[in-house]
Design a protein around this motif. Sequence first.
Motif, mmCIF file in Angstrom:
data_model
loop_
_atom_site.group_PDB
_atom_site.id
_atom_site.type_symbol
_atom_site.label_atom_id
_atom_site.label_comp_id
_atom_site.label_asym_id
_atom_site.label_seq_id
_atom_site.Cartn_x
_atom_site.Cartn_y
_atom_site.Cartn_z
ATOM 1 N N HIS A 62 -3.459 -4.386 2.266
ATOM 2 C CA HIS A 62 -4.876 -4.005 1.921
ATOM 3 C C HIS A 62 -5.732 -3.323 3.182
ATOM 4 O O HIS A 62 -6.406 -2.481 2.978
ATOM 5 C CB HIS A 62 -5.669 -5.189 1.362
ATOM 6 N N VAL A 63 -5.206 -3.567 4.429
ATOM 7 C CA VAL A 63 -6.044 -3.136 5.566
ATOM 8 C C VAL A 63 -5.285 -1.846 6.077
ATOM 9 O O VAL A 63 -6.223 -0.929 6.722
ATOM 10 C CB VAL A 63 -5.814 -3.881 6.656
ATOM 11 N N ASP A 116 -11.746 -13.425 9.723
ATOM 12 C CA ASP A 116 -11.316 -13.273 8.297
ATOM 13 C C ASP A 116 -9.868 -14.009 8.136
ATOM 14 O O ASP A 116 -9.737 -14.582 7.023
ATOM 15 C CB ASP A 116 -11.089 -11.839 7.984
ATOM 16 N N TRP A 161 -10.740 -8.609 -3.427
ATOM 17 C CA TRP A 161 -10.160 -7.771 -2.569
ATOM 18 C C TRP A 161 -11.008 -7.586 -1.164
ATOM 19 O O TRP A 161 -11.223 -6.580 -0.592
ATOM 20 C CB TRP A 161 -10.255 -6.629 -3.263
ATOM 21 N N ASN A 162 -11.223 -8.888 -0.609
ATOM 22 C CA ASN A 162 -11.756 -8.974 0.804
ATOM 23 C C ASN A 162 -10.654 -8.538 1.828
ATOM 24 O O ASN A 162 -9.522 -8.863 1.626
ATOM 25 C CB ASN A 162 -12.338 -10.250 1.006
ATOM 26 N N TYR A 163 -10.925 -7.671 2.660
ATOM 27 C CA TYR A 163 -10.255 -7.086 3.837
ATOM 28 C C TYR A 163 -9.987 -8.402 5.000
ATOM 29 O O TYR A 163 -10.735 -9.235 5.297
ATOM 30 C CB TYR A 163 -10.720 -5.981 4.454
ATOM 31 N N ALA A 168 -4.589 -9.115 -0.783
ATOM 32 C CA ALA A 168 -5.899 -9.038 0.370
ATOM 33 C C ALA A 168 -6.220 -10.742 0.855
ATOM 34 O O ALA A 168 -4.968 -11.362 0.706
ATOM 35 C CB ALA A 168 -6.985 -8.655 -0.635
ATOM 36 N N ASP A 169 -7.192 -10.948 1.143
ATOM 37 C CA ASP A 169 -7.586 -12.325 1.447
ATOM 38 C C ASP A 169 -7.178 -13.502 0.556
ATOM 39 O O ASP A 169 -7.724 -13.213 -0.617
ATOM 40 C CB ASP A 169 -8.958 -12.254 1.877
ATOM 41 N N LEU A 223 -9.766 -8.327 8.561
ATOM 42 C CA LEU A 223 -10.083 -7.370 9.700
ATOM 43 C C LEU A 223 -9.937 -8.297 11.055
ATOM 44 O O LEU A 223 -9.746 -7.352 12.036
ATOM 45 C CB LEU A 223 -11.102 -6.725 9.690
ATOM 46 N N ASP A 276 0.932 -1.192 0.059
ATOM 47 C CA ASP A 276 0.058 -0.140 0.044
ATOM 48 C C ASP A 276 0.976 1.127 0.173
ATOM 49 O O ASP A 276 0.864 2.208 0.928
ATOM 50 C CB ASP A 276 -0.937 -0.087 1.142
#
Length: 246
Positions: free
Chosen positions: A150-151, A133, A125-127, A117-118, A129, A8
Amino acid sequence: MLLAILSDIHGNREAFEAVLAAARAAGAERFVVLGDIVGYGADSEWCTETARSLAESGAIVLRGNHDDAIGNASVTMNPTATMALEWTRRQLGADARAFLAALPLKAREGDYLFVHADASAPSDWNYVLDASDAGQHLGACEARVSFCGHVHKPALYCTAPGGRVTHFCPVAATPVPLLPQRRWLAVMGAVGQPRDGNPCAAFALYDTGSAELRFLRAAYDIATAAGKIRAAGLPVSLAERLFEGR
């Protein structure tokens, strides 16, 4: 081998330069960039060219959702991110666009998995968190140690005896031994837009020999990065948040 792992960057040249300098000073032998090279900041072209130079020198460089969106006009984000995305699309040249489009979503090397991401559905593009997860991510990959971004907030998860996933809040510069009897997911913080209340650029160093991971921060010239965002006509909030790490 000492790996420098970062994610990021988001077009923040000053933060990227600071992390590269800090990692090299610490003895990093290879770089891993987990995606989102562009977006939000005012130097996406420079950051893309720098990432490409790293890749040409043997670095692993992955595609994040902002990188992916450059070549996909149908992608929409929140209004602020959309404005930055549209601006970034206009700034990037053909070579930079082609480089971003060709980047892989994940990379597996031995017992390590790298992904933006996941890992259960990289293109969604799942977070990651929370522990739930992280459990989904770990259940979808065979690698013993995996790294994602991603987070924009550093975190560390591992499987405890019985399969329960445990969450740790990493302490900067404190080595964490990634014990071989457990499986691990390390979530990198953000180089270019931290959101954990610490404005310093985040990255990590992982020693493949000792299996020790260190989450680190690098101070950088936030005022210059923020000034470039304002001068480019990008949303002022993207400049202001850098000072607060939010």
